[in-house]
Design an enzyme around this catalytic site. Structure first.
Site, short mmCIF file in Angstrom:
data_model
loop_
_atom_site.label_atom_id
_atom_site.label_comp_id
_atom_site.label_asym_id
_atom_site.label_seq_id
_atom_site.Cartn_x
_atom_site.Cartn_y
_atom_site.Cartn_z
CD GLU A 54 52.98 39.74 14.86
OE1 GLU A 54 53.70 40.18 13.87
OE2 GLU A 54 53.36 38.43 14.40
N GLY B 160 53.08 29.86 12.51
CA GLY B 160 53.78 28.61 11.30
C GLY B 160 55.07 29.38 12.22
CB ALA B 161 57.59 30.91 11.48
CD GLU C 259 57.51 38.76 11.62
OE1 GLU C 259 57.01 40.14 12.19
OE2 GLU C 259 56.86 38.13 11.78
CG HIS D 213 56.76 34.89 5.29
ND1 HIS D 213 55.89 35.18 5.60
CD2 HIS D 213 56.33 35.46 6.62
CE1 HIS D 213 55.11 36.00 5.85
NE2 HIS D 213 55.94 35.96 6.56
CD GLU D 214 57.68 34.01 10.12
OE1 GLU D 214 58.00 35.12 10.41
OE2 GLU D 214 57.19 33.75 9.84
#
Length: 865
Positions: free
Chosen positions: A135, A273-274, A276, A307-308
């Site tokens: 991303e 952080g992460a 998806e 969140h993910e």
């Protein structure tokens, strides 16, 4: 490179022309192991077959690929000359047919910057680990594609990997005749396709859900990390949160998880952080805790997991058409992360953390010159990269919380359910969401969206209290709304106004009214006649997004009795409001520090306490006048040590105060205590100085010249791991030596040999607020280098360097000169890349804000020597 920065106009033109039917990607990653060969980049073979249609046969378009070399290209069975059609970032496609097949055979490069196919060599055991991160637009570094979110397609892959490795992708995989083959996915965007490969430690579990219609959903669960982190990996807790989240979202979304398996990988040197990726979510491995951490860390990890997971619906199932509507996934995931955290897990105080920590990020971003509406104007991919910010995430989530108060929770969730069912596997814009919310709520969403989603800036809400003649009751309570001159929009706010008074030794709420605030002045008729308050909190329960202000009586109450406020949410909101006042120079930084010193020890919420520590540090180094900083540091260190010794032995509060003490220690006796705790010659009952805490104690020793290179080397010998290496690099760069600073600068700015994680660690060590004189020579060098760095390095490294090395800590005599130098660069570089200018403008604004706060203190107290 030409063509790398895809524009919105190009993307729209291509989406109108092309429809993608499928990707077949074949990678050969066996080159990941072994010695480096030659001077060029280490590469892997990538063969991609794309099946797509063209609405205008005979038209031309292009595919995206960033690779050192292309071996072969064929379009509809015709071989093309790679040298003629590939320019390093794009493959030109002429004379397209109605139905097309493009085959691209390329040599793609492994990454050391966390973009594309990142390759990591574990210094502990020499093992190689790969993972992808795309991303907004880095899948084109791994395979040829049409790199934009609205050209979705099913994705199928196969991978050859070194013997003994396991490979994962979005779909379920199996090893057949030496090749990992993965099931075809549903239609997804290229930026959420993913690969993971290496000797990862892998743990499995499963989730089962039976729905009301009798159908059962079985989801295989997996979690992985490097082998070196396996002893610290608490996969059971990861799976617990995962199952709780899947239950919660199934209950509320009424749409079964659509992507088969659910793997979660904790990977090294991660920029985010992460991410998806459906079926293969990636996280930074710092979420695996090598030492003791507070519950705030576990809550933060759980929030990120949720969140993910929310993205599986908001983002993966239904995706924004272009990055303008990035909020359609990030704002929702940020809100849903907190919503699920409170509703499904043991972390029932999640909204307190959101109000105190997450929204602080939004308030800062929304007051920068680069602020933008939640629905942003994203011209190109560089704009998109920088819009993963506090507005898109935290302000957007705050606005959604306000929307829930405005429309009602049931109507909001029913709108989400209709949104998924109508747009599954498709792409949407703002209007698609608003239309379903209007249906379910009966409210006019157009005007609401215009105020909250399409304008920038944060409003301030201030109570105005008029008492009756006797002074014992409220004659009129008014809420005044203000906006900044640059963003004058006044918004409708659904707020709760709380009245508080002392009852014994407790400051408690005795009246509350929920009202609609609209326009510059709103009378809260419901509170007329109530007993006179000692504190008025105009955004009680944190329903809206605003800067909360106080009337004079309320501010005096907080100065004297903040610690007596019993409700943790109200307390967190008051701390947040006081911090915003400090940043706005309405409360002097030493006064904020005084509040932390007097009342911080009474804070029960560990996340709020750790936020107070961070704010107190920032108040000291950013907003306090230079002549007071040494005094302030001594005061903070004294209080931190007092509260460290007074905290319950072995408690998380004790750990938080220990880390805070290390962050403010500077005097010889303070550093001596840190050294004694490291040596074991002094102990504090209950405080376990584990490896992570050892590094936290060693860095200030290195930064203040009390630990040399040999001491840092000895610590690395105790912790010769990837994590230890990052700490070592940071400590080495922190040492107070001109030669050390010159070396660190050269490693980051003049060379590109360091990985992204070590660039980050070097910058963090280089920039020490206590070393302003040592850093002074680098102001001129910074402005001479940043345009070249931005042009030559990847965007992630460019952001790290431009943001991280800005001269934020000028010496007292150089502060205005630094601001002038920044303005001179901006004036002379009006045609510079907009994303680069934005970073410099943001840093300039932070510095100017700090200088205003320092000046306000000098004006308020009179300069002292």
């Amino acid at each position: 490179m030409p063509g790398e920065n895809l524009s919105r106009d190009e993307a729209r033109e291509r989406a109108a022309l092309l429809s993608v039917d499928g990707y077949d990607v074949s990678l050969d990653l066996r080159s990941a192991v072994g010695d480096d060969a030659g001077a060029g980049p280490r590469t892997f073979r990538s063969v991609t077959t794309i099946r797509f249609r063209c609405a205008e046969p005979g038209a031309a378009s292009f595919a995206d690929l960033i690779a050192p070399a292309v071996t072969a290209v064929s379009l509809n069975g015709k071989d093309l000359d790679p040298g003629a059609v590939f320019d390093g970032t794009r493959i030109q496609l002429e004379d397209l047919a109605a139905e097309n097949e493009l085959v691209v055979d390329a040599q793609c490069a492994y990454s050391r910057t966390g973009e594309g196919m990142h390759r990591f060599v574990d210094p502990e055991d020499g093992e190689v680990y790969l993972y992808t991160q795309y991303e907004p637009a880095d899948s084109r570094r791994v395979f040829a594609n049409f790199e934009q979110p609205d050209l979705k397609a099913p994705f199928r892959a196969e991978v050859k990997a070194p013997e003994g490795w396991t490979v994962w992708s979005n779909g379920v995989g199996e090893l057949t005749d030496g090749v990992w083959k993965f099931a075809e996915t549903k239609p997804i965007s290229t930026y959420i396709t993913a690969f993971l490969a290496g000797p990862y430690h892998y743990v499995t579990d499963s989730y089962s859900r039976t729905f009301d219609d009798g159908t059962t959903l079985e989801i295989p669960l997996g979690a992985m990390c490097r082998k070196g982190l396996a002893p610290h990996f608490d996969a059971d807790d990861v799976f617990l949160i995962t199952k709780q989240g899947l239950d919660f979202f199934h209950d509320h979304f009424d749409y079964p998880y659509p992507f088969g398996k659910y793997d979660q990988a904790f990977v090294p040197e991660y920029n985010l952080g992460a991410m998806e990726n459906p079926g293969l979510v990636t996280f930074r491995e710092e979420y695996i805790f090598r030492g003791k951490v507070t519950q705030a860390s576990y809550s933060g990890r759980a929030n990120t997991i949720l969140h993910e997971m929310a993205h599986m619906w908001f983002g993966d199932l239904v995706t924004m058409e272009w990055w303008d509507d990035l909020w359609l996934k990030e704002s929702f995931a940020d809100f849903m992360g907190a919503f699920a955290l409170v509703g499904a897990t043991r972390f029932t105080d999640g909204w307190i953390t959101f109000a105190n920590r997450r929204k602080a990020w939004a308030y800062r971003a929304d007051q920068l010159p680069s602020t933008h509406p939640v629905t942003a104007d994203i011209r190109d991919l560089q704009d998109a990269k920088l819009n993963f910010d506090g507005i898109t995430y935290a302000k957007g989530a705050s606005v959604l919380k306000q929307l829930v108060a405005y429309a009602g929770q049931d109507a909001f969730l029913e709108g989400a359910r209709r949104y998924f069912k109508r747009n599954a596997y498709g792409n949407t814009r703002l209007g698609d969401l608003l239309s379903v919310l209007e249906e379910t709520s009966g409210r006019d969403m157009t005007s609401w969206a215009r105020s909250w989603l399409q304008t920038a800036g944060v409003n301030s809400l201030t109570p105005q209290v008029v008492l009756d003649v006797e002074g014992g009751r409220i004659a009129e309570l008014t809420v005044l709304q203000e906006a900044a001159e640059s963003h004058p929009e006044l918004r409708p706010h659904r707020v709760a106004v709380g009245l508080y008074r002392m009852e014994g030794d407790r400051l408690v709420r005795y009246e509350r009214a929920e009202v609609d605030v609209d326009g510059p002045r709103t009378v809260v008729v419901e509170l007329a006649g109530a007993d006179a308050p000692e504190l008025v909190l105009v955004n009680d329960d944190d329903l809206t997004y605003c800067k909360t202000r106080f009337d004079a009586t309320s501010l005096d109450t907080l100065r004297d009795r903040l610690g007596a406020l019993t409700d943790p949410m109200a307390r967190a909101l008051c701390w947040s409001a006081l911090w915003n006042m400090t940043r706005d120079a309405l409360l002097l930084a030493p006064d904020f520090i005084d509040l932390v010193m007097r009342f911080g020890r009474r804070e029960t919420d560990i996340g709020v306490l750790q936020m107070l520590h961070a704010w107190a540090n920032s108040a000291l180094v950013d907003y306090s006048p230079p002549w007071w900083r040494e005094t302030g540091a001594k005061l903070l260190a004294h209080v931190a040590l007092r509260d460290l010794r007074d905290a319950e032995p072995g408690s998380e509060h004790q750990l938080a105060w220990a880390r805070f003490y290390a962050s403010v220690a500077s005097a010889p006796e303070e550093l001596a205590l840190l050294q004694a705790l490291l040596d074991g010659t002094e102990q504090i009952e209950g405080l376990v100085v584990d490896q992570e805490l050892r590094w936290a104690f060693l860095e200030p020793l290195a930064a203040h010249g009390a630990a040399d290179e040999a001491a840092v080397a000895a610590e690395l010998a105790r912790d010769d791991t990837a994590s230890g290496k990052r700490h070592q690099v940071r400590c080495l760069a922190a040492r107070p030596s001109a030669a050390v600073k010159a070396q660190a600068w050269a490693q980051v700015v003049e060379s590109d040999t360091l990985s992204n994680a070590l660039v980050e660690a070097t910058i963090a060590g280089f920039v020490q607020p206590s070393q302003r004189e040592l850093l002074a020579p680098y102001t001129e060098k910074y402005f001479a280098a940043i345009e070249r760095v931005w042009a030559e390095r990847s965007i992630q490294i460019g952001v790290d360097v431009v943001r991280g090395l800005f001269p934020s800590y000028p010496a007292a005599d150089d502060a205005q000169a630094t601001l002038d130098a920044t303005d001179a660069w901006l004036t002379s570089h009006e045609e510079a890349v907009p994303a680069l200018r934005r970073l410099v403008l943001e840093a300039r604004d932070d510095l100017a804000r700090a200088l205003r706060a320092q000046a306000a203190d000098n004006e308020g107290r009179g300069a002292q020597g």
